[in-house]
Structure formats: structure tokens, C-alpha cells
Design a protein around this motif. Structure first.
Motif, mmCIF file in Angstrom:
data_model
loop_
_atom_site.group_PDB
_atom_site.id
_atom_site.type_symbol
_atom_site.label_atom_id
_atom_site.label_comp_id
_atom_site.label_asym_id
_atom_site.label_seq_id
_atom_site.Cartn_x
_atom_site.Cartn_y
_atom_site.Cartn_z
ATOM 1 N N LEU A 135 -9.149 52.606 23.875
ATOM 2 C CA LEU A 135 -8.616 51.857 22.740
ATOM 3 C C LEU A 135 -9.720 51.322 21.840
ATOM 4 N N PHE A 136 -10.800 50.803 22.444
ATOM 5 C CA PHE A 136 -11.846 50.151 21.655
ATOM 6 C C PHE A 136 -13.012 51.068 21.302
ATOM 7 N N ASP A 166 -21.268 46.948 18.152
ATOM 8 C CA ASP A 166 -20.259 47.068 19.213
ATOM 9 C C ASP A 166 -20.007 45.771 19.981
ATOM 10 N N LEU A 167 -20.644 44.679 19.607
ATOM 11 C CA LEU A 167 -20.451 43.434 20.341
ATOM 12 C C LEU A 167 -18.988 43.008 20.346
ATOM 13 N N ARG A 175 -16.329 44.867 19.958
ATOM 14 C CA ARG A 175 -15.524 45.786 20.762
ATOM 15 C C ARG A 175 -15.725 45.512 22.250
ATOM 16 N N ARG A 176 -16.966 45.236 22.654
ATOM 17 C CA ARG A 176 -17.207 44.889 24.055
ATOM 18 C C ARG A 176 -16.476 43.600 24.433
ATOM 19 N N ALA A 177 -16.445 42.653 23.516
ATOM 20 C CA ALA A 177 -15.731 41.404 23.785
ATOM 21 C C ALA A 177 -14.239 41.661 23.961
ATOM 22 N N GLY A 178 -13.697 42.584 23.180
ATOM 23 C CA GLY A 178 -12.286 42.929 23.317
ATOM 24 C C GLY A 178 -11.992 43.556 24.667
ATOM 25 N N ILE A 179 -12.848 44.477 25.090
ATOM 26 C CA ILE A 179 -12.690 45.083 26.414
ATOM 27 C C ILE A 179 -12.842 44.017 27.489
ATOM 28 N N ILE A 225 -19.113 41.812 30.551
ATOM 29 C CA ILE A 225 -18.858 43.020 29.760
ATOM 30 C C ILE A 225 -19.388 42.850 28.347
ATOM 31 N N THR A 226 -19.262 41.650 27.800
ATOM 32 C CA THR A 226 -19.708 41.418 26.423
ATOM 33 C C THR A 226 -21.228 41.446 26.300
#
Length: 278
Positions: free
Chosen positions: A38-39, A54-55, A57-61, A190-191
Motif C-alpha cells: 500500500l505504501f 520515505d519517512l 511512508r515508513r511512519a504509515g507502515i 519502523i519509522t
């Protein structure tokens, strides 16, 4: 009584707990894969909306996976097995005497089986989406800084995770919130840490992805670092609390039921090490 006899006895009594562990790590891997697609997959509208650094997007994951671990810890199956879903966690709790030897072996085998099976099912079901370089079978491999940096990063995050779990489970007012604390750590890891080591924490999950991808770079460190770090965290915990113990190895923070693999005296209906030779 032989060890194989212990294993047979444990299987007959506690196989639902082992099934819960296998299902738990499978659910974790499925959610991680879908969130990454998704991200990170270029065809995803979420990726297109957040293209660039991508920070975010990583936070979203990370936020998604943090909520996933909360669900795993507090659902009825998670409360039943303890929601370890990680060989390093199980080994650390075994060292603390919170799970019997035979049960610990079955837990690890179930976690490995669940990760390996789901890795193959994801490969079959998602095909090119799972194999796309942006997803890369969810493989955890050392980043551009090399294996030693990845080893150090995995060691630090694993040590902190286990220590937070032990301290929370030991605390009267925090033990019911242990799952939420783990979720917060996953969001942060993850972030901010994943660019160093891909953020594994879990040898079984790493193996399941590696077998699906036929890619084993740095596999050793994703086994050695988490297990060693979590074992050392238990040693540190025992040193600080001088023999005081946690109620059980159930991450939802509840006491173990009498028929649980985590039950100990005086709650256990079975001795801590069984079966007993009459």
C-alpha cells in the motif's frame, strides 16, 4: 521420562497454543506485506500521494504494524498463547522460567512453520506485487551501512523491546498496557530504525521472507542479535530486580490459566517441568 515423551505430552495438552503462535506470526506477515504494498508499491495511490522522502511512508507502515501487534496481543488467541510470535521472545521467557522447555520448543517450531508457510502463500497469492523490488518479499537484509551496523541496530532495538516488556509486565499498573507499549516501539522502530537493518526483531519472520525470496544475506545477524539481546535483557532485569519475577509470559498482562504453558506454582495444575516420573 525422555525429552520426546515431554514433547508428546506437551503437544496433547497445549497444541491450541502452538496453533495460535503459528497463526499470529502469519497474520503479522500478511499485514506487513499488504501495508508495504500500500505504501511502497509504485502502482499504489497511497505511494503516489506520498512520493518523495520515505519517512512519512515508513511512519504509515509503522502505525499500521503497531496497531496489528496490539490486535495480536489482546485478541483471545493472543491472550491464550501469550502472543510471543517470535523465537527470541519465547527463548527469553524460557530462560526466565515462564514457559516449560517442551512448550518453548513447540512455540519456536510453530512460529517457524507459520512464517515459512505464509511466506510461500504470499508468494503464490500476490505474485508480482510480493516480488516487486519495492516490496521484495518483505526481506530483511543489511542496508548500505553494512552487516555490523545492522547487527548493532538489531541488538539495541531487541534489547529495548524485551526490557520494556519485562518492566511493564512487572509493574502493577502497566502490565495490562504491555501490548500498547510494544505497538509504540514498533512505530518508532519502523519509522526511524528500518533504514539501518530493515527492522526485523524476529528470526522466524526473517526466515519466512528469505526462503520465499531465496535471499539469505546477513541471515546470521537476524538470529544472533535478537536472541542474544533479549537473553541479556532478562539477565539485566534479574539483576535490577534481584530475583523478583513477572506474573507470566502473556503479553496482554494477565495471569496464566491453570492449563497454560505459562502456568507456574501455585496456579499450575501440572508441575513446572512435566511429565513427572512416578
Amino acid at each position: 521420562m525422555t525429552f520426546l515423551s515431554e514433547m508428546r505430552q506437551a503437544w496433547r495438552r497445549h497444541w491450541p497454543h502452538y496453533a495460535a503462535e503459528a497463526a499470529g506470526i502469519g497474520f503479522f506477515m500478511v499485514c506487513g506485506t499488504l501495508l508495504t504494498i500500500l505504501f511502497e508499491h509504485p502502482a499504489s495511490p497511497v505511494y503516489q500521494a506520498l512520493a518523495g522522502p520515505d519517512l512519512l511512508r515508513r511512519a504509515g507502515i509503522g502505525l499500521g504494524m503497531g496497531l496489528v501487534i496490539v490486535v495480536l496481543v489482546y485478541n483471545p488467541w493472543g491472550k491464550r498463547s501469550g502472543a510471543h510470535i517470535n523465537p527470541a521472545v519465547t527463548i527469553a521467557f524460557w530462560q526466565l522460567g515462564k514457559i516449560r522447555r517442551a512448550d518453548a520448543v513447540w512455540y519456536v517450531l510453530a512460529q517457524l512453520a507459520g512464517a515459512l508457510l505464509i511466506g510461500q502463500l504470499l508468494k503464490w497469492a500476490l505474485g508480482a506485487y510480493f516480488a516487486h523490488p519495492a516490496v521484495n518479499y518483505m526481506v530483511t537484509e543489511p542496508k548500505r551501512h553494512g552487516q555490523m551496523v545492522a547487527f548493532g541496530a538489531e541488538f539495541v532495538i531487541s534489547f529495548i523491546l524485551m526490557l520494556v516488556m519485562l518492566l511493564a509486565l512487572h509493574h502493577e499498573h502497566l502490565k495490562k498496557s504491555t501490548g500498547w507499549l510494544i505497538g509504540v516501539l514498533l512505530v518508532l522502530y519502523i519509522t526511524f530504525e528500518s533504514p539501518l537493518s530493515s527492522m526485523s526483531l524476529n528470526p522466524a519472520r526473517t526466515l519466512g521472507s528469505a526462503v520465499a525470496a531465496h535471499s539469505y544475506a546477513g541471515m546470521w545477524l537476524y538470529w544472533v542479535a535478537p536472541i542474544l539481546a533479549m537473553l541479556l535483557a532478562t539477565v539485566f532485569f534479574n539483576k535490577v530486580y534481584k530475583g523478583q519475577t513477572t506474573a507470566c509470559a502473556i503479553l496482554a498482562g494477565c495471569d496464566a490459566a491453570p492449563n497454560s504453558p505459562h502456568a507456574t506454582e501455585p496456579h499450575a495444575t501440572e508441575p513446572p517441568v512435566y511429565p513427572v516420573v512416578k
